[in-house]
Write a protein that holds these residues in place. Sequence first.
Motif, mmCIF file in Angstrom:
data_model
loop_
_atom_site.group_PDB
_atom_site.id
_atom_site.type_symbol
_atom_site.label_atom_id
_atom_site.label_comp_id
_atom_site.label_asym_id
_atom_site.label_seq_id
_atom_site.Cartn_x
_atom_site.Cartn_y
_atom_site.Cartn_z
ATOM 1 N N GLN A 1 -46.772 61.028 -33.429
ATOM 2 C CA GLN A 1 -46.552 59.842 -33.592
ATOM 3 C C GLN A 1 -44.889 59.227 -32.876
ATOM 4 O O GLN A 1 -44.832 58.348 -32.145
ATOM 5 C CB GLN A 1 -46.499 58.968 -34.789
ATOM 6 N N GLY B 1 -44.071 57.416 -29.577
ATOM 7 C CA GLY B 1 -43.616 55.925 -29.824
ATOM 8 C C GLY B 1 -42.356 55.647 -28.784
ATOM 9 O O GLY B 1 -42.569 55.956 -27.631
ATOM 10 N N GLU C 1 -36.813 56.641 -35.131
ATOM 11 C CA GLU C 1 -37.756 57.829 -35.093
ATOM 12 C C GLU C 1 -37.606 58.946 -35.090
ATOM 13 O O GLU C 1 -38.191 60.064 -35.510
ATOM 14 C CB GLU C 1 -38.842 57.044 -33.802
ATOM 15 N N ILE D 1 -44.400 56.144 -38.789
ATOM 16 C CA ILE D 1 -45.922 55.476 -38.449
ATOM 17 C C ILE D 1 -45.602 53.990 -38.511
ATOM 18 O O ILE D 1 -45.799 53.053 -37.623
ATOM 19 C CB ILE D 1 -47.023 55.741 -39.306
#
Length: 106
Positions: free
Chosen positions: A39, A43, A49, A105
Amino acid sequence: MTRPGTAARDAGLQPERTRLAWRRTTLACSVTALLALRQALHGTGSRIEVAGTAVIALIWVAFLWVAHRRVRELAGARPPGLSPRVALGAVLCSVGLAVFAMAVIV
């Protein structure tokens, strides 16, 4: 030697079942870490992140260490009980992994 009136403990298959449970939990944590990494790679690549993915990787490695240590203990003829420190470490790693995976997420 055993004392009179006490029988030697027969662990039976319980250590094997516990060892398999630790392996299943390790597999579940590995899948969670890989999905969070996937993810993060697909992303936006923001610092949050990347930091979240780094924390997830560290937690995953910590859990692997705790699980490996416990599986090795269970391989003995008379495995010791789970110490509170190891249990707390496993719980913190599992909860931390879930929290940071959700953060990556979302």
